[in-house]
Scaffold this motif. Sequence first.
Motif, PDB file in Angstrom:
ATOM      1  N   LEU A  16       0.836  -1.212   0.000  1.00  0.00           N
ATOM      2  CA  LEU A  16       0.000   0.000   0.000  1.00  0.00           C
ATOM      3  C   LEU A  16       0.865   1.254   0.000  1.00  0.00           C
ATOM      4  O   LEU A  16       0.532   2.245  -0.670  1.00  0.00           O
ATOM      5  N   ALA A  17       1.994   1.232   0.704  1.00  0.00           N
ATOM      6  CA  ALA A  17       2.912   2.378   0.694  1.00  0.00           C
ATOM      7  C   ALA A  17       3.505   2.574  -0.692  1.00  0.00           C
ATOM      8  O   ALA A  17       3.614   3.705  -1.188  1.00  0.00           O
ATOM      9  N   ARG A  18       3.872   1.482  -1.353  1.00  0.00           N
ATOM     10  CA  ARG A  18       4.409   1.580  -2.720  1.00  0.00           C
ATOM     11  C   ARG A  18       3.366   2.151  -3.674  1.00  0.00           C
ATOM     12  O   ARG A  18       3.674   2.992  -4.508  1.00  0.00           O
ATOM     13  N   ARG A  19       2.136   1.663  -3.557  1.00  0.00           N
ATOM     14  CA  ARG A  19       1.077   2.172  -4.437  1.00  0.00           C
ATOM     15  C   ARG A  19       0.825   3.657  -4.198  1.00  0.00           C
ATOM     16  O   ARG A  19       0.572   4.407  -5.136  1.00  0.00           O
ATOM     17  N   ALA A  20       0.882   4.071  -2.955  1.00  0.00           N
ATOM     18  CA  ALA A  20       0.641   5.486  -2.638  1.00  0.00           C
ATOM     19  C   ALA A  20       1.701   6.385  -3.270  1.00  0.00           C
ATOM     20  O   ALA A  20       1.445   7.561  -3.539  1.00  0.00           O
ATOM     21  N   ALA A  21       2.893   5.830  -3.524  1.00  0.00           N
ATOM     22  CA  ALA A  21       3.989   6.620  -4.106  1.00  0.00           C
ATOM     23  C   ALA A  21       3.911   6.709  -5.630  1.00  0.00           C
ATOM     24  O   ALA A  21       4.661   7.482  -6.243  1.00  0.00           O
ATOM     25  N   VAL A  22       3.019   5.972  -6.259  1.00  0.00           N
ATOM     26  CA  VAL A  22       2.898   5.994  -7.717  1.00  0.00           C
ATOM     27  C   VAL A  22       2.202   7.293  -8.138  1.00  0.00           C
ATOM     28  O   VAL A  22       1.167   7.665  -7.571  1.00  0.00           O
ATOM     29  N   SER A  23       2.761   7.957  -9.132  1.00  0.00           N
ATOM     30  CA  SER A  23       2.188   9.228  -9.587  1.00  0.00           C
ATOM     31  C   SER A  23       0.850   8.997 -10.291  1.00  0.00           C
ATOM     32  O   SER A  23       0.590   7.907 -10.818  1.00  0.00           O
ATOM     33  N   GLU A  30      -0.906   3.089 -16.659  1.00  0.00           N
ATOM     34  CA  GLU A  30      -1.117   1.675 -16.363  1.00  0.00           C
ATOM     35  C   GLU A  30      -2.568   1.276 -16.598  1.00  0.00           C
ATOM     36  O   GLU A  30      -2.851   0.191 -17.124  1.00  0.00           O
ATOM     37  N   ALA A  31      -3.500   2.142 -16.221  1.00  0.00           N
ATOM     38  CA  ALA A  31      -4.921   1.853 -16.444  1.00  0.00           C
ATOM     39  C   ALA A  31      -5.222   1.733 -17.931  1.00  0.00           C
ATOM     40  O   ALA A  31      -5.962   0.834 -18.356  1.00  0.00           O
ATOM     41  N   ALA A  32      -4.639   2.620 -18.731  1.00  0.00           N
ATOM     42  CA  ALA A  32      -4.837   2.552 -20.182  1.00  0.00           C
ATOM     43  C   ALA A  32      -4.246   1.264 -20.753  1.00  0.00           C
ATOM     44  O   ALA A  32      -4.847   0.629 -21.626  1.00  0.00           O
ATOM     45  N   ALA A  33      -3.067   0.857 -20.242  1.00  0.00           N
ATOM     46  CA  ALA A  33      -2.438  -0.377 -20.713  1.00  0.00           C
ATOM     47  C   ALA A  33      -3.287  -1.593 -20.339  1.00  0.00           C
ATOM     48  O   ALA A  33      -3.432  -2.535 -21.140  1.00  0.00           O
ATOM     49  N   LEU A  34      -3.859  -1.601 -19.150  1.00  0.00           N
ATOM     50  CA  LEU A  34      -4.727  -2.709 -18.746  1.00  0.00           C
ATOM     51  C   LEU A  34      -5.982  -2.765 -19.614  1.00  0.00           C
ATOM     52  O   LEU A  34      -6.420  -3.847 -20.018  1.00  0.00           O
ATOM     53  N   ALA A  35      -6.563  -1.605 -19.907  1.00  0.00           N
ATOM     54  CA  ALA A  35      -7.760  -1.568 -20.758  1.00  0.00           C
ATOM     55  C   ALA A  35      -7.436  -2.115 -22.143  1.00  0.00           C
ATOM     56  O   ALA A  35      -8.231  -2.872 -22.719  1.00  0.00           O
TER      57      ALA A  35
END
Length: 195
Positions: A16-23, A30-35
């Motif tokens: 969760l700390a790593r995810r919070a650091a993602v811009s 990443e969301a576009a790549a997953l879509a």
Amino acid sequence: MTTGEWDKQAWRAELLARRAAVSAEERMAEAAALAAGVTALHADGWVCAYVPVGSEPGSLALLDALRAGGARVLLPVTGPPGPLAWAEYLGGDRLRRARYGLLEPDGPTIPDALDLAELILIPALAVDRRGVRLGRGAGYYDRTLHAARPDARLIAVVRDDELVDHLPEEPHDHRMGWVLTPHHGLRRLEADTHD
């Protein structure tokens, strides 16, 4: 608290700390790549998915891409602790606010929805190469996945660095058969390998 639960809590805090650091820009990319990556699923039947909350990977664009490819998408509807109920996703304008900050379909739930689903996209904080999934700890999916069709593909959706070598596992955990990440796409896991 068992050793496995303590190990999972440590993993959750770190991830969760790593995810919070993602811009925000990286999350959007990443969301576009997953879509774009869901085309590899070749889903034209019923698919269980989820609406990402907070820093979870994915977006409504992923759900819309599934629908554009011919799939009928089911989203979880939370209730008291227990198995999830499911309702059909008919577009972003048909979602309502629900508990835990989630968005849920505004239509009726579908009985025995997991009997319909050919594949199930499952949110995770991490998944290991054996298919062990680490969720947020509420247990909704662990209490739900036993009802999945035996031939359903269970796919954990994570960021690329959240596919790890080994996670702690407990007897109630359901192993995933696949992982979907933004940059590496869909990959099969060794879900049948038990230590």
